[in-house]
Design a protein around this motif. Structure first.
Motif, PDB file in Angstrom:
ATOM      1  N   HIS A  18     -35.495   4.104  13.272  1.00 29.17           N
ATOM      2  CA  HIS A  18     -35.452   5.359  14.000  1.00 29.17           C
ATOM      3  C   HIS A  18     -35.451   6.446  12.929  1.00 29.17           C
ATOM      4  CE1 HIS A  18     -34.526   3.595  17.943  1.00 29.17           C
ATOM      5  NE2 HIS A  18     -33.849   2.712  17.241  1.00 29.17           N
ATOM      6  N   GLU A  19     -36.627   6.979  12.661  1.00 26.63           N
ATOM      7  CA  GLU A  19     -36.785   7.939  11.561  1.00 26.63           C
ATOM      8  C   GLU A  19     -36.306   7.280  10.264  1.00 26.63           C
ATOM      9  OE1 GLU A  19     -38.425  10.802  12.132  1.00 26.63           O
ATOM     10  OE2 GLU A  19     -38.530  10.254  14.231  1.00 26.63           O
ATOM     11  N   ASN A  20     -35.324   7.893   9.574  1.00 25.98           N
ATOM     12  CA  ASN A  20     -34.809   7.320   8.324  1.00 25.98           C
ATOM     13  C   ASN A  20     -33.590   6.427   8.525  1.00 25.98           C
ATOM     14  OD1 ASN A  20     -36.749   8.581   6.737  1.00 25.98           O
ATOM     15  ND2 ASN A  20     -35.535  10.444   6.546  1.00 25.98           N
ATOM     16  N   TYR A  21     -33.292   6.086   9.764  1.00 21.81           N
ATOM     17  CA  TYR A  21     -32.114   5.269  10.078  1.00 21.81           C
ATOM     18  C   TYR A  21     -32.555   3.881  10.504  1.00 21.81           C
ATOM     19  CZ  TYR A  21     -29.594   9.650   9.922  1.00 21.81           C
ATOM     20  OH  TYR A  21     -29.056  10.842   9.511  1.00 21.81           O
ATOM     21  N   THR A  22     -31.804   2.882  10.050  1.00 15.92           N
ATOM     22  CA  THR A  22     -32.098   1.501  10.411  1.00 15.92           C
ATOM     23  C   THR A  22     -31.047   1.015  11.391  1.00 15.92           C
ATOM     24  OG1 THR A  22     -33.064   1.119   8.238  1.00 15.92           O
ATOM     25  CG2 THR A  22     -32.460  -0.834   9.514  1.00 15.92           C
ATOM     26  N   PHE A  23     -31.516   0.577  12.553  1.00 13.29           N
ATOM     27  CA  PHE A  23     -30.640   0.103  13.621  1.00 13.29           C
ATOM     28  C   PHE A  23     -29.914  -1.168  13.181  1.00 13.29           C
ATOM     29  CE2 PHE A  23     -30.144  -2.585  17.421  1.00 13.29           C
ATOM     30  CZ  PHE A  23     -29.344  -1.761  18.183  1.00 13.29           C
ATOM     31  N   LYS A  24     -28.610  -1.209  13.443  1.00 11.65           N
ATOM     32  CA  LYS A  24     -27.797  -2.380  13.123  1.00 11.65           C
ATOM     33  C   LYS A  24     -27.414  -3.123  14.398  1.00 11.65           C
ATOM     34  CE  LYS A  24     -23.784  -3.661  10.329  1.00 11.65           C
ATOM     35  NZ  LYS A  24     -22.692  -3.131   9.490  1.00 11.65           N
ATOM     36  N   PHE A  25     -26.764  -2.422  15.349  1.00  6.28           N
ATOM     37  CA  PHE A  25     -26.432  -3.026  16.634  1.00  6.28           C
ATOM     38  C   PHE A  25     -26.082  -1.929  17.630  1.00  6.28           C
ATOM     39  CE2 PHE A  25     -22.218  -2.620  14.767  1.00  6.28           C
ATOM     40  CZ  PHE A  25     -21.416  -2.244  15.840  1.00  6.28           C
ATOM     41  N   ALA A  26     -26.017  -2.300  18.892  1.00 11.02           N
ATOM     42  CA  ALA A  26     -25.585  -1.384  19.945  1.00 11.02           C
ATOM     43  C   ALA A  26     -24.736  -2.179  20.922  1.00 11.02           C
ATOM     44  CB  ALA A  26     -26.792  -0.774  20.654  1.00 11.02           C
ATOM     45  N   ASP A  27     -23.814  -1.486  21.570  1.00 12.78           N
ATOM     46  CA  ASP A  27     -22.970  -2.179  22.540  1.00 12.78           C
ATOM     47  C   ASP A  27     -22.444  -1.227  23.604  1.00 12.78           C
ATOM     48  OD1 ASP A  27     -21.126  -0.804  20.958  1.00 12.78           O
ATOM     49  OD2 ASP A  27     -19.971  -2.557  20.407  1.00 12.78           O
ATOM     50  N   ASP A  28     -21.910  -1.826  24.643  1.00  9.35           N
ATOM     51  CA  ASP A  28     -21.261  -1.108  25.727  1.00  9.35           C
ATOM     52  C   ASP A  28     -19.770  -1.216  25.426  1.00  9.35           C
ATOM     53  OD1 ASP A  28     -20.673   0.098  28.188  1.00  9.35           O
ATOM     54  OD2 ASP A  28     -22.207  -1.063  29.229  1.00  9.35           O
ATOM     55  N   VAL A  29     -19.165  -0.131  25.025  1.00 11.00           N
ATOM     56  CA  VAL A  29     -17.803  -0.126  24.486  1.00 11.00           C
ATOM     57  C   VAL A  29     -16.745  -0.328  25.577  1.00 11.00           C
ATOM     58  CG1 VAL A  29     -16.117   1.263  23.217  1.00 11.00           C
ATOM     59  CG2 VAL A  29     -18.521   1.367  22.595  1.00 11.00           C
ATOM     60  N   SER A  30     -15.795  -1.185  25.273  1.00 15.52           N
ATOM     61  CA  SER A  30     -14.622  -1.388  26.122  1.00 15.52           C
ATOM     62  C   SER A  30     -13.394  -0.936  25.349  1.00 15.52           C
ATOM     63  CB  SER A  30     -14.467  -2.859  26.489  1.00 15.52           C
ATOM     64  OG  SER A  30     -15.530  -3.283  27.281  1.00 15.52           O
ATOM     65  N   TYR A  31     -12.363  -0.566  26.083  1.00 13.77           N
ATOM     66  CA  TYR A  31     -11.105  -0.143  25.455  1.00 13.77           C
ATOM     67  C   TYR A  31      -9.988  -1.038  25.970  1.00 13.77           C
ATOM     68  CZ  TYR A  31      -6.895   2.527  24.447  1.00 13.77           C
ATOM     69  OH  TYR A  31      -5.655   2.897  24.019  1.00 13.77           O
ATOM     70  N   THR A  32      -9.209  -1.602  25.047  1.00 16.18           N
ATOM     71  CA  THR A  32      -8.054  -2.412  25.406  1.00 16.18           C
ATOM     72  C   THR A  32      -6.795  -1.615  25.109  1.00 16.18           C
ATOM     73  OG1 THR A  32      -9.245  -4.442  24.887  1.00 16.18           O
ATOM     74  CG2 THR A  32      -6.842  -4.592  25.039  1.00 16.18           C
ATOM     75  N   ASP A  33      -5.997  -1.358  26.138  1.00 16.79           N
ATOM     76  CA  ASP A  33      -4.763  -0.601  25.980  1.00 16.79           C
ATOM     77  C   ASP A  33      -3.784  -1.415  25.142  1.00 16.79           C
ATOM     78  OD1 ASP A  33      -1.925   0.229  26.710  1.00 16.79           O
ATOM     79  OD2 ASP A  33      -3.106   1.796  27.711  1.00 16.79           O
ATOM     80  N   PRO A  34      -3.282  -0.846  24.043  1.00 19.27           N
ATOM     81  CA  PRO A  34      -2.382  -1.604  23.174  1.00 19.27           C
ATOM     82  C   PRO A  34      -1.008  -1.852  23.792  1.00 19.27           C
ATOM     83  CG  PRO A  34      -2.593   0.651  22.391  1.00 19.27           C
ATOM     84  CD  PRO A  34      -3.558   0.497  23.529  1.00 19.27           C
ATOM     85  N   VAL A  35      -0.660  -1.119  24.826  1.00 22.50           N
ATOM     86  CA  VAL A  35       0.658  -1.275  25.438  1.00 22.50           C
ATOM     87  C   VAL A  35       0.651  -2.361  26.507  1.00 22.50           C
ATOM     88  CG1 VAL A  35       2.474  -0.128  26.761  1.00 22.50           C
ATOM     89  CG2 VAL A  35       1.288   1.120  24.952  1.00 22.50           C
TER      90      VAL A  35
END
Length: 117
Positions: A18-35
């Motif tokens: 992507h232009e001068n950037y090289t794709f590494k990975f992509a994901d759908d982010v989840s959040y785990t509550d630490p409490v």
């Protein structure tokens, strides 16, 4: 827009350019509550490039109508002399990729953001 990005994630491969950037990975982010350990899925779509640059798209329903699209853009800059650069200038190449990949103009009809922080 988010479905378009999810489709793009499914088709992206490490090493894609992507232009001068090289794709590494992509994901759908989840959040785990630490409490309590609860998991909140689909918190945003993240595109990570080599050297740690990344773009994250999130929807926020806190506006008065519809959803607000939030785009987070980060890039590691090892050159200390560039640390005082204006963020819009320093991140412009990555900002352009973020807008193009998401087709934000097509989906929102907006030419520019309403808020930049």
């Amino acid at each position: 827009m988010m479905e378009h990005l999810r489709d793009l994630i499914s088709k992206s491969k490490p090493g894609d350019k992507h232009e001068n950037y090289t794709f590494k990975f992509a994901d759908d982010v989840s959040y785990t509550d630490p409490v309590d350990g609860s998991v909140a899925a689909k918190q945003g779509l993240r595109f990570v490039f080599t050297y740690g640059s990344r773009i994250m798209y999130r929807l926020s329903g806190t506006g008065s109508a519809g959803a607000t699209v939030r785009v987070y853009i980060e890039q590691f800059e090892p050159d200390v002399s560039k640390h005082d650069m204006d963020a819009q200038t320093a991140l412009k190449p990555l900002i352009d990729i973020a807008l193009s990949v998401a087709k934000l103009n097509n989906f929102t009809g907006r030419e520019k953001p309403t808020v930049i922080t």
